[in-house]
Design a protein around this motif. Structure first.
Motif, PDB file in Angstrom:
ATOM      1  N   THR A   1      -2.780   7.295 -15.648  1.00  0.00           N
ATOM      2  CA  THR A   1      -2.342   6.044 -15.039  1.00  0.00           C
ATOM      3  C   THR A   1      -2.266   4.943 -16.085  1.00  0.00           C
ATOM      4  O   THR A   1      -1.287   4.189 -16.163  1.00  0.00           O
TER       5      THR A   1
ATOM      6  N   LYS B   1       0.666   5.501 -18.484  1.00  0.00           N
ATOM      7  CA  LYS B   1       1.930   5.047 -17.916  1.00  0.00           C
ATOM      8  C   LYS B   1       2.073   3.528 -17.997  1.00  0.00           C
ATOM      9  O   LYS B   1       3.164   2.996 -18.282  1.00  0.00           O
TER      10      LYS B   1
ATOM     11  N   GLU C   1       7.237   6.655 -16.321  1.00  0.00           N
ATOM     12  CA  GLU C   1       6.861   6.964 -14.951  1.00  0.00           C
ATOM     13  C   GLU C   1       7.383   8.323 -14.467  1.00  0.00           C
ATOM     14  O   GLU C   1       7.226   8.674 -13.321  1.00  0.00           O
TER      15      GLU C   1
ATOM     16  N   GLU D   1       6.962  11.634 -15.808  1.00  0.00           N
ATOM     17  CA  GLU D   1       6.465  12.934 -16.240  1.00  0.00           C
ATOM     18  C   GLU D   1       6.159  13.853 -15.059  1.00  0.00           C
ATOM     19  O   GLU D   1       6.408  15.050 -15.110  1.00  0.00           O
TER      20      GLU D   1
END
Length: 220
Positions: free
Chosen positions: A208, A211, A217, A219
């Motif tokens: 998280t 990102k 965003e 993958e």
């Protein structure tokens, strides 16, 4: 049933491995597998069972194709080592079966049924691929293998067989989605599942934040 020769063999062949499959990994797996075995199989524990758990933990990566370039020679070396040990034929066969069939790649197409001891070693090995140490090992291996850290143009793969898994040239971040985040759902034991879930959450928190820092965003 001394463990000295097995530990020395493991250290000799893994001590300086730069991919995250070094002797310290084997030590962590042995400690975690023994803990799982004691917690989940308390009524079944035997001295031979403990030996099998520890021996398989120290030997499991010595025959990994990522570690040795001469698999046939290494397999013969491990067989000779087990034949020298003062253990039963059953114990020797069980150790051999565990280290031959416990890996993630070997179980993509076919799920091998391991002994209780093997289930503990498999869980411990997978636990060491999770959490903070799992993140460190993933990037160590990715760098050694020449992988990019991340690349939004390279899609996450769903591997169908061993060859696809080994030959795929992906990214380290994709590896979290392709394998690591799936491990908690593959655990055999209660203790293994609990620890895997805890460590997986840590990895999810890391992803998280990754990102947020990269703006990537897509993958998963």
């Amino acid at each position: 049933m001394s463990m000295n020769d097995i530990k020395l063999f493991s250290k000799k062949n893994m001590a300086y491995d730069p991919t995250g499959h070094d002797y310290l990994h084997a030590q962590r797996v042995a400690e975690a597998a023994t803990k799982i075995y004691r917690a989940d199989y308390d009524s079944k524990i035997t001295a031979e069972g403990l030996y099998i758990v520890e021996a398989a933990s120290y030997l499991h990566d010595t025959i990994d194709e990522k570690i040795t370039m001469d698999m046939n020679t290494r397999l013969k070396e491990v067989q000779a080592l087990l034949e020298k040990e003062n253990i039963s034929t059953k114990a020797s066969h069980d150790i051999w079966n565990i280290i031959q069939h416990m890996s993630y790649s070997k179980n993509i197409e076919h799920h091998y049924q391991l002994s209780d001891e093997g289930k503990c070693v498999q869980d411990a090995d997978r636990i060491d691929a999770l959490g903070a140490i799992g993140i460190a090992r993933a990037f160590a291996y990715g760098g050694h293998a020449g992988q990019e850290i991340y690349n939004p143009r390279i899609l996450v793969m769903n591997f169908k067989n061993h060859d696809d898994y080994r030959k795929h040239k992906g990214t380290t971040i994709n590896h979290f989605y392709e394998k690591l985040l799936k491990l908690a759902g593959l655990m055999n034991t209660r203790t293994g599942k609990e620890e895997a879930q805890r460590r997986t959450q840590y990895m999810c928190d890391f992803l998280t934040e990754f990102k947020v820092e990269t703006g990537v965003e897509n993958e998963a």
